[in-house]
Motif scaffolding. Structure first.
Motif: not given
Length: 252
Positions: A13, A16, A145
């Motif tokens: 995360r 990203e 994802a």
């Protein structure tokens, strides 16, 4: 040599968020959109899906940068070794800093990619990666994802570790451009067979880009670009060493 990247969900995360939060835009702002050094690829096919840009934060200074990379397995992306490590003057290869926030965008064009981006779980490469024939890295990718492996999303370009040269080859890369470029020519051996040369120029940012033998859209990856001069580009030839890295990435 194996180096861990974004192992945990928190790590993924963070990578990203880093690129979605403006990192990609910083690189895109400096990309060439006209006066391209080679023609843009307009042939579609697997090239348009499997070749993309690998973004990273430099291990020395932290600034953003980008190379070229290609999906070549169920969960493996290939690029140049120097695209994931940054060396300092006069330091040995093994002392180079590992780049951070590795993020691959397949099919990148105009600031983004139609398939989103993927984080890197592990990097496999040579400790002495600056030696001829060793400047190559296999990136084991995290699933997207939705839980699918990268090849389930975009496919995979065939790869060969026993290529014969002498016929027309094709080179694809992003030399700090907003789309993938293409050139072709007769490929020949260099550095005693450790490298492949192709008579065309790309420039910085095309490192890691694939050299394909055979058909321009469905040929096999036989080398990854590492350098060039005014008329010629040079790539690390894929042989037994690269095959070992590949098998570890796919099955390790």
């Amino acid at each position: 040599m194996v180096h861990d990247g974004a192992i945990t969900e928190e790590d993924r995360r963070a990578v990203e968020t880093h690129w979605a939060g403006g990192g990609l835009a910083v690189v895109a702002d400096a990309d060439a959109k006209e006066d391209l050094v080679q023609p843009a690829w307009t042939g579609g096919g697997s090239i348009a899906r499997t070749v993309g840009r690998l973004f990273a934060s430099s291990g020395v200074g932290g600034g953003p940068g980008a190379c070229t990379a290609t999906v070549v397995g169920v969960r493996t992306v290939i690029t140049a070794g120097h695209c994931v490590r940054t060396s300092t003057d006069r330091s040995p290869a093994r002392a180079a800093a590992w780049d951070r926030n590795l993020y691959f965008v397949p099919g990148y064009q105009g600031g983004s990619g139609p398939h989103g981006g993927f984080t890197v779980r592990r990097v496999r490469m040579a400790e002495e990666w600056q030696s001829d024939g060793r400047d190559v890295a296999m990136l084991e990718m995290n699933p997207g994802a939705d839980g699918r492996n990268i090849s389930e999303v975009v496919g995979a370009q065939p790869i060969s570790f026993t290529a014969a040269l002498g016929a027309s080859g094709h080179f694809f890369g992003y030399p700090y451009t907003d789309r993938v470029l293409h050139c072709s020519g007769v490929t020949t051996w260099a550095a005693g067979g450790a490298l492949v040369r192709i008579p065309c120029r790309m420039g910085a940012g095309s490192s890691g880009g694939p050299y394909l033998s055979g058909d321009s859209a469905a040929g096999r990856v036989v080398a990854v670009n590492i350098s060039g001069d005014a008329n010629t580009s040079y790539g690390t030839a894929l042989g037994a060493f690269a095959e070992g890295l590949y098998q570890q990435s796919e099955h390790g």
